[in-house]
Scaffold this active site. Structure first.
Site, PDB file in Angstrom:
ATOM      1  N   ASP A 109       0.818  -1.222   0.000  1.00  0.00           N
ATOM      2  CA  ASP A 109       0.000   0.000   0.000  1.00  0.00           C
ATOM      3  C   ASP A 109       0.847   1.265   0.000  1.00  0.00           C
ATOM      4  O   ASP A 109       0.337   2.356  -0.204  1.00  0.00           O
ATOM      5  CB  ASP A 109      -0.934  -0.011   1.221  1.00  0.00           C
ATOM      6  CG  ASP A 109      -2.074   0.995   1.096  1.00  0.00           C
ATOM      7  OD1 ASP A 109      -2.536   1.226  -0.029  1.00  0.00           O
ATOM      8  OD2 ASP A 109      -2.502   1.551   2.123  1.00  0.00           O
ATOM      9  N   SER A 119      -7.584   5.970  -0.629  1.00  0.00           N
ATOM     10  CA  SER A 119      -7.782   4.661  -1.271  1.00  0.00           C
ATOM     11  C   SER A 119      -9.238   4.227  -1.196  1.00  0.00           C
ATOM     12  O   SER A 119      -9.879   4.351  -0.154  1.00  0.00           O
ATOM     13  CB  SER A 119      -6.898   3.610  -0.598  1.00  0.00           C
ATOM     14  OG  SER A 119      -5.537   3.954  -0.705  1.00  0.00           O
ATOM     15  N   GLN A 171      -4.981  -0.650  -7.549  1.00  0.00           N
ATOM     16  CA  GLN A 171      -5.664   0.157  -6.539  1.00  0.00           C
ATOM     17  C   GLN A 171      -6.344   1.352  -7.198  1.00  0.00           C
ATOM     18  O   GLN A 171      -5.784   1.982  -8.104  1.00  0.00           O
ATOM     19  CB  GLN A 171      -4.678   0.652  -5.483  1.00  0.00           C
ATOM     20  CG  GLN A 171      -5.322   1.344  -4.296  1.00  0.00           C
ATOM     21  CD  GLN A 171      -4.307   1.672  -3.204  1.00  0.00           C
ATOM     22  OE1 GLN A 171      -3.351   2.397  -3.434  1.00  0.00           O
ATOM     23  NE2 GLN A 171      -4.517   1.125  -2.010  1.00  0.00           N
TER      24      GLN A 171
END
Length: 317
Positions: free
Chosen positions: A216, A240, A290
């Site tokens: 991440d 996100s 993502q």
């Protein structure tokens, strides 16, 4: 004596590493977070830690022949580090080759995150292909993220260096080396990363969960790179929305991994970023994707366009 000190440091780092993903079992297929990190200035806890803990929780409900092959996550609300997160695992399917788990993360009874996790029993295959790993400098030749941030602060109008932020990065269970790019303004990024400490005594599930945690870092941030050095652009929000990981091959999370990232599209207040993670010997061990909320102001509504294939060309810092 030096080897004894090094061994003690590795033990301490490994303990810290384990604590990042540590869960307390509080009921059947239900687990509670032990440690949560909320970065300075963030509206919630670090999403990668929630992903890693969710994967760890799911892994506790499957037998050892199975390994995670993919997970698909959605961030529904920001979590706070003032309260523990409860991970409830539901056994959706148990097959001979694959099994599926649904993880629902709650904080104070409110659902803040969900993940669908797939596990596969390992099997051999003669059908194999992959993208070649880009040629970049070895991690030993690059400076740490902390030193990179310090030098960056000195370069930008002699800006005041945020030592608290640098110390915060230094305290994380993952270290990284930023690969400088000549392609300033392009939506590409690359870093070397590895978990601190010695993880040789830990199972594959912990290595996968730690990589999920580290995956991440910097991914959705790649989408902001075209606007960082352009006049008239002001970034207002980057959050996100989801996170996906596909695991392709076994790996060691405490060994250097190259994380290559690109952002092929930003529009409609959203941005997409994709990543490829290679072991040092060039094996593509995982892929990521993502989407996030990307809001800001720019001088025009014109779409910036880039070549569909970007070569990561390292530059001297």
């Amino acid at each position: 004596m030096a080897s004894e000190v090094k061994a003690e440091e590795d033990t301490n780092l490994t303990t810290f590493n384990e604590r990042t993903l540590e869960l307390e079992e509080i009921g059947p297929d239900t687990f509670l977070s032990v440690d949560l990190w909320q970065p300075r200035g963030n509206r919630g806890v670090f999403g990668g830690q929630v992903v890693g803990q969710a994967l760890s929780a799911a892994g506790k409900t499957v037998d050892s022949p199975f390994r995670c092959n993919s997970l698909h996550c959605y961030f529904l609300a920001a979590g706070k580090n003032s309260d523990q997160i409860a991970y409830e695992v539901r056994r959706i399917r148990q097959g001979k080759s694959y099994c599926t788990r649904l993880v629902v993360a709650k904080q104070n009874g409110r659902v803040i995150f969900i993940a669908t996790v797939s596990f596969q029993r390992c099997e051999a295959s003669t059908l194999r292909h992959q993208y070649v790993m880009p040629k970049v400098p070895a991690p030993e030749t690059l400076i740490s993220r902390e030193e990179y941030l310090r030098r960056q602060g000195q370069r930008i109008n002699n800006a005041e260096i945020d030592e608290a932020k640098i110390a915060e990065y230094g305290a994380l269970p993952v270290e990284s080396r930023i690969v400088p790019q000549k392609s300033d303004g392009l939506p590409v990024n690359a870093i070397w990363m590895r978990a601190k400490g010695d993880m040789s005594g830990l199972g594959h599930m912990h290595h996968q969960s730690m990589l999920a945690y580290a995956s991440d870092f910097a991914l959705i941030g790649t989408s902001t790179r075209p606007y960082q050095k352009k006049d008239g652009y002001d970034m207002e929000m980057l959050v996100s929305l989801d996170h996906t990981i596909w695991f392709h091959e076994p790996f060691r999370a405490d060994e250097w991994l190259l994380y290559v990232m690109e952002s092929p599209r930003a529009a409609g207040g959203r941005a997409l970023a994709t990543g490829r993670i290679y072991s040092r010997d060039g094996v593509l061990v995982a892929s990521t994707a993502q989407e996030g909320v990307l809001r800001g102001k720019g001088p025009t509504a014109q779409t910036l366009q880039f070549a569909s294939s970007v070569t990561h060309t390292p530059a001297k810092l």
